[in-house]
Design an enzyme around this catalytic site. Structure first.
Site, PDB file in Angstrom:
ATOM      1  N   ASP A   1       0.822  -1.213   0.000  1.00  0.00           N
ATOM      2  CA  ASP A   1       0.000   0.000   0.000  1.00  0.00           C
ATOM      3  C   ASP A   1       0.853   1.259   0.000  1.00  0.00           C
ATOM      4  O   ASP A   1       0.316   2.365  -0.017  1.00  0.00           O
ATOM      5  CB  ASP A   1      -0.915   0.004   1.228  1.00  0.00           C
ATOM      6  N   VAL A   2       2.171   1.127   0.000  1.00  0.00           N
ATOM      7  CA  VAL A   2       3.034   2.303   0.057  1.00  0.00           C
ATOM      8  C   VAL A   2       2.869   3.146  -1.197  1.00  0.00           C
ATOM      9  O   VAL A   2       2.751   4.373  -1.135  1.00  0.00           O
ATOM     10  CB  VAL A   2       4.506   1.897   0.258  1.00  0.00           C
TER      11      VAL A   2
ATOM     12  N   GLU B   1       8.172   4.313  -1.481  1.00  0.00           N
ATOM     13  CA  GLU B   1       7.801   5.632  -1.984  1.00  0.00           C
ATOM     14  C   GLU B   1       8.919   6.603  -1.626  1.00  0.00           C
ATOM     15  O   GLU B   1       9.514   6.516  -0.557  1.00  0.00           O
ATOM     16  CB  GLU B   1       6.492   6.090  -1.346  1.00  0.00           C
TER      17      GLU B   1
ATOM     18  N   LYS C   1       1.293  12.016  14.465  1.00  0.00           N
ATOM     19  CA  LYS C   1       0.447  12.514  13.373  1.00  0.00           C
ATOM     20  C   LYS C   1      -0.743  11.594  13.149  1.00  0.00           C
ATOM     21  O   LYS C   1      -0.625  10.380  13.275  1.00  0.00           O
ATOM     22  CB  LYS C   1       1.248  12.622  12.068  1.00  0.00           C
TER      23      LYS C   1
ATOM     24  N   ARG D   1      -8.729  10.387   5.606  1.00  0.00           N
ATOM     25  CA  ARG D   1      -9.289  10.437   4.257  1.00  0.00           C
ATOM     26  C   ARG D   1     -10.632  11.164   4.323  1.00  0.00           C
ATOM     27  O   ARG D   1     -11.395  10.987   5.273  1.00  0.00           O
ATOM     28  CB  ARG D   1      -9.501   9.035   3.684  1.00  0.00           C
TER      29      ARG D   1
ATOM     30  N   TYR E   1       1.372  11.537  -4.523  1.00  0.00           N
ATOM     31  CA  TYR E   1       0.700  12.654  -3.861  1.00  0.00           C
ATOM     32  C   TYR E   1       1.526  13.929  -3.989  1.00  0.00           C
ATOM     33  O   TYR E   1       2.753  13.889  -4.190  1.00  0.00           O
ATOM     34  CB  TYR E   1       0.508  12.375  -2.364  1.00  0.00           C
TER      35      TYR E   1
END
Length: 373
Positions: free
Chosen positions: A55-56, A64, A207, A211, A326
């Protein structure tokens, strides 16, 4: 797509080394690559098809690369998922084994990880993934490590309860109202990751990533307008620029992140906006043109972005999407902090919304109700 003859570890280390050289990180870059190789030693000689889909990166790549584009000095971060060939990604064994290595050989702090790992790395995880680890290097500074934990490991309806428990164990229960206030649309504004800086010092961050399913640019601006520096008009413009004029995130939700510095205050923490780049464009060349529009007033950031992208991309940009993951944006005193997140693209181009590894799990549907309501 990366050549299948290369091991995942070697191919990703080569791109990391190239990026560090492009950024002029010197000895820090060399140490970063060595650290990456140590953290991925358990991958062995695995090829891309040997490891479970990660899922990276949305295409299933387990790595990533993130580059700070607007900083006075360059910064490079990598994220990786502890995976074992032939073992489902939800198995916590590799994630548990990696923490002692980081502590014993790289000086990573263990206190916060130890406070929550038994709840966030369960043997019977519900979701397809349990954690990611990362490291960041800046010139003249030691490498800093972090971990991201998935909050759906007890099921989609348990994310708020699990997050509350984790913050309580971290001594941050008093910040729960900040989490509650960030949820404007219960069931649609969903926390999905908790990250910890792996350092036992006062500046180590906690952190929480959310979503925002079925959001539009106005709703994203409304979520962020009470945080330092965020102007609704600026947020709306950024959203529409990076989606080519769209106002609704109907396919892929944007992400926001709250950074709780040492969990000592109820004042508004810094927030960051993350915009997905692989689902609202026809190809990476189109994404590049949009990034250029965002960075038009920042020529140094543009040069840094173009040089890094050229080193990571191994195909023509108009061949599809999947290199850009992103773009993150956080207001600053003189200029925004902008980071780009890039994939080694070890699998197919044009990954689906939410990423190839999440298709059977999330299916694009909002989830998670509970303690905030």
């Amino acid at each position: 797509m990366t050549e299948e003859s290369a091991t995942v570890r070697d191919a990703c280390a080569t791109l990391l080394e190239k990026t560090a050289q492009t950024l002029g990180l010197g000895i820090g870059g060399t140490e970063c690559v060595a650290t990456f190789r140590a953290m991925t030693d358990h991958w062995g000689a695995a090829r891309p098809s040997d490891l479970p889909l990660s899922d990276v990166s949305p295409d299933g790549s387990p790595v990533e690369y993130a580059v700070d584009l607007n900083g006075d000095t360059p910064a490079l971060q990598f994220a990786m998922e502890p995976l074992t060939a032939g073992v489902p990604a939800r198995d916590p064994g590799a994630a548990r084994a990696l923490m002692p290595l980081l502590a014993e050989h790289h000086g990573a702090g263990t206190a916060r990880w130890s406070a929550v790992a038994d709840r966030l790395l369960p043997d019977d995880a519900h979701g397809p993934h349990v954690s990611m680890y990362g490291a960041e290097v800046r010139p003249g500074a030691p490498i800093r490590f972090k971990v991201w934990f998935y909050l759906d490991v007890t099921g989609p309806d348990g994310v708020f309860d699990l997050l509350y428990t984790a913050l309580d164990r971290l001594g941050a229960r008093h910040l729960w109202p900040v989490v509650q206030a960030h949820v404007h649309r219960p069931g649609y504004d969903v926390p999905f990751l908790l990250s910890l800086d792996l350092a036992d010092d006062p500046e180590a961050r906690v952190k929480v990533y959310f979503r925002h399913f079925a959001a539009d640019a106005e709703e994203v601006a409304a979520v962020l307008k009470t945080y330092p520096g965020f102007e609704p008009g600026e947020v709306r413009t950024l959203c529409t620029t990076m989606t080519d004029g769209r106002r609704h995130f109907t396919v892929q939700p944007p992400v926001t992140c709250l950074s709780l510095f040492d969990a000592q205050t109820l004042e508004r923490p810094p927030a960051t906006l993350y915009l997905p780049l692989w689902t609202y464009a026809e190809h990476d060349g189109q994404v590049r043109r949009r990034v250029h529009r965002v960075l038009a007033a920042h020529p140094r950031a543009l040069r840094r972005y173009d040089s890094v992208l050229a080193g990571i991309a191994h195909r023509e940009l108009d061949g599809g999407t999947g290199i850009h993951n992103y773009l993150s944006w956080q207001p600053g005193r003189s200029r925004p902090r902008v980071k780009v997140y890039l994939s080694p693209e070890m699998h197919d181009v044009n990954p689906p919304p939410l990423g190839v590894s999440q298709q059977d799990h999330l299916g694009g549907r909002p989830a998670a109700r509970g303690r905030t309501e």
